[in-house]
Design a protein around this motif. Structure first.
Motif, PDB file in Angstrom:
ATOM      1  N   HIS A   4     -27.940  20.142  55.841  1.00 40.37           N
ATOM      2  CA  HIS A   4     -29.268  20.961  56.479  1.00 40.37           C
ATOM      3  C   HIS A   4     -30.419  20.039  56.491  1.00 40.37           C
ATOM      4  N   ARG A   5     -30.557  19.729  57.797  1.00 41.68           N
ATOM      5  CA  ARG A   5     -31.831  19.007  58.010  1.00 41.68           C
ATOM      6  C   ARG A   5     -32.885  19.644  59.122  1.00 41.68           C
ATOM      7  N   SER A   6     -34.058  19.178  58.940  1.00 39.11           N
ATOM      8  CA  SER A   6     -35.102  20.188  59.829  1.00 39.11           C
ATOM      9  C   SER A   6     -34.845  19.449  61.257  1.00 39.11           C
ATOM     10  N   ARG A   7     -35.250  20.277  62.253  1.00 40.61           N
ATOM     11  CA  ARG A   7     -35.317  20.035  63.411  1.00 40.61           C
ATOM     12  C   ARG A   7     -35.874  18.170  63.834  1.00 40.61           C
ATOM     13  N   ARG A   8     -36.937  18.126  63.157  1.00 36.43           N
ATOM     14  CA  ARG A   8     -37.743  16.932  63.004  1.00 36.43           C
ATOM     15  C   ARG A   8     -37.046  15.764  62.612  1.00 36.43           C
ATOM     16  N   LEU A   9     -36.393  15.877  61.462  1.00 43.71           N
ATOM     17  CA  LEU A   9     -35.475  14.864  61.028  1.00 43.71           C
ATOM     18  C   LEU A   9     -34.065  14.670  61.908  1.00 43.71           C
TER      19      LEU A   9
END
Length: 115
Positions: A4-9
């Protein structure tokens, strides 16, 4: 590795919906092509085929990778334009053009693109 990664990452890492595609090339030249002839071919390749189609070539005069000149992916149509251009070049005895691959992580599978 975290799934699970943020959209930014994801954007920063060029993964998932931000995956960027390119393709590999290799060239074989006809006998008698000297350094000057090969250099002239590579210059013409860059100015006539790669740059006008908003792509960049990274590599040497025998093999390399083509990517989009900005963020994003090379399309199948752009790959086809390069292939057609290479077929018409008298300096080449043969060339290999690979499938679209992940330009940042070549071992990763290509994610299907929504239309």
């Amino acid at each position: 590795m975290a799934t699970h990664r943020s959209r930014r990452l994801r954007k920063k890492l060029c993964v998932d919906e931000f995956q960027e595609l390119g393709f590999e090339l290799s060239f074989r030249y006809k006998e008698g092509q000297g350094e000057e002839g090969i250099g002239a071919f590579m210059q013409r390749f860059a100015t006539s085929a790669v740059e006008p189609n908003e792509m960049v070539y990274s590599g040497c005069d025998e093999y390399g990778l083509i990517c989009l000149a900005r963020r994003g992916s090379v399309s199948a149509e752009q790959r086809g334009l390069i292939e057609q251009w290479l077929k018409q070049q008298p300096e080449l005895s043969d060339f290999t053009i690979g499938p679209l691959i992940d330009a940042w992580y070549p071992d990763q599978p290509v994610e299907p693109r929504p239309h």
